[in-house]
Design an enzyme around this catalytic site. Structure first.
Site, PDB file in Angstrom:
ATOM      1  CG  HIS A 124       4.045  -1.404   3.064  1.00 25.95           C
ATOM      2  ND1 HIS A 124       4.692  -1.173   4.257  1.00 25.95           N
ATOM      3  CD2 HIS A 124       3.168  -2.426   3.309  1.00 25.95           C
ATOM      4  CE1 HIS A 124       4.210  -2.001   5.187  1.00 25.95           C
ATOM      5  NE2 HIS A 124       3.292  -2.771   4.625  1.00 25.95           N
ATOM      6  CG  ASN A 142      15.539  -3.506  14.302  1.00 27.89           C
ATOM      7  OD1 ASN A 142      15.462  -3.159  13.129  1.00 27.89           O
ATOM      8  ND2 ASN A 142      14.725  -3.042  15.240  1.00 27.89           N
ATOM      9  CB  CYS A 165      -9.647   5.000 -17.884  1.00 21.56           C
ATOM     10  SG  CYS A 165      -9.336   5.878 -16.359  1.00 21.56           S
ATOM     11  CB  CYS A 225      -9.098   1.990 -15.005  1.00 20.19           C
ATOM     12  SG  CYS A 225      -7.472   2.594 -15.507  1.00 20.19           S
ATOM     13  N   GLY A 249      15.758  -4.038  10.188  1.00 15.25           N
ATOM     14  CA  GLY A 249      15.390  -2.621  10.260  1.00 15.25           C
ATOM     15  C   GLY A 249      13.910  -2.358  10.276  1.00 15.25           C
ATOM     16  CB  THR A 250      10.916  -3.892  10.184  1.00 17.77           C
ATOM     17  OG1 THR A 250       9.524  -3.587  10.309  1.00 17.77           O
ATOM     18  CG2 THR A 250      11.149  -5.357  10.477  1.00 17.77           C
ATOM     19  CB  SER A 251       9.315  -0.844  14.679  1.00 16.72           C
ATOM     20  OG  SER A 251       8.185  -0.673  13.831  1.00 16.72           O
ATOM     21  CB  VAL A 265       7.594   3.549  -0.759  1.00 12.17           C
ATOM     22  CG1 VAL A 265       6.364   2.815  -0.237  1.00 12.17           C
ATOM     23  CG2 VAL A 265       7.921   4.743   0.112  1.00 12.17           C
ATOM     24  CG  ASP A 266      13.992   3.192   0.066  1.00 12.60           C
ATOM     25  OD1 ASP A 266      13.894   3.199   1.301  1.00 12.60           O
ATOM     26  OD2 ASP A 266      14.573   2.271  -0.553  1.00 12.60           O
TER      27      ASP A 266
END
Ligand code: APR
Length: 230
Positions: free
Chosen positions: A105, A197, A135, A116, A171-173, A90-91
């Site tokens: 993500h 990794n 809204c 909304c 870089g993901t598990s 999310v960075d």
């Protein structure tokens, strides 16, 4: 050649952003059910907003590292659309390096209205009382995907998995689905698969090639190899 790249927290680790499941990782210090689920938000929304604001504050000032920059160079060396970057992060370090990235993500800098579904640039510090600009209701939430929610961009990602010649996970598990299942889908369509990794992921055995080491060393070397062999 169509290349599909998936990144995880490991690509940002050397920019000083903590990963989730390594020693001392975020989920060893926080209970994800309290700060990263819709149930946690319903139970104690302030706790979720405080966690989100803390993570954003920690990320402020982080700079893209050599891995982010190498991936941006790879995208720039290919025709637009040939190299697709999907991130679980999310960075915004891929964007800061010059990449286009699909944030499956969600992203820190986006607020969403739970009533909304409107989205707008998140204020530096999000408050529960922020009113939706569309809204007007005070139903603000981070536009990050919590556990149990449907990730963003899945139809587009499925399309890329169908057409990729090369799928690379960095870089993901390999512990969170659907992202952890992408390698199987890519293989089933005949793509060559590479994992880059620090240590073998939970799905390392499904890759044709596993390159181990810190991303700031392994990713630039891998990008240079791909460009050399092109
Ligand atoms: N270079 C390369 N890889 C690294 C580095 C590094 N410097 N440091 C750590 N890694 C690797 C670890 O070996 C690990 O396999 O990065 C991976 C990080 O794994 P996780 O902490 O589980 O992060 P990630 O795979 O991105 O988590 C997936 O889970 O918590 C949710 O939504 C969150 O997007 C996240 C998702």
């Amino acid at each position: 050649m169509k290349i599909l790249i998936l990144t995880g927290a490991g690509v940002s680790a050397e920019s000083g952003l903590g990963t989730f499941r390594d020693k001392g990782g975020v989920w060893t210090r926080y209970d994800l059910s309290e700060v990263a689920t819709p149930e946690g938000f319903a139970r104690d929304p302030q706790k979720v907003i405080d966690f989100y604001n803390m993570r954003r504050a920690n990320a402020r000032g982080a700079q893209p590292n050599a891995a982010h920059l190498a991936l941006a160079r790879l995208q720039s060396e290919y025709t637009r659309g040939e190299v697709t970057l999907v991130t679980q992060n999310v960075d915004s370090l891929h964007e800061a390096a010059g990449s286009d990235a699909l944030h499956m993500h969600g992203a820190h800098g986006v607020a969403r209205c739970a009533a909304c579904d409107a989205r707008w640039p998140a204020p530096l510090v999000m408050s529960l009382n922020d009113q939706c600009p569309d809204c007007g209701r005070p139903e603000t939430r981070p536009d990050v995907v919590w556990f149990g929610e449907v990730p963003h961009h899945l139809p587009r990602i499925a399309g890329h998995l169908r057409t990729a010649d090369l799928f690379v996970a960095i870089g993901t598990s390999g512990t969170v689905y659907p992202a952890a299942g992408f390698v199987a889908e890519a293989r089933a369509r005949g793509a060559r698969t590479v994992e880059i990794n620090l240590e073998p992921s939970q799905v390392a055995g499904q890759f044709d090639e596993v390159i181990l080491g810190p991303a700031t060393e392994t990713v630039p070397a891998w990008v240079a190899r791909v460009l050399r062999e092109r």
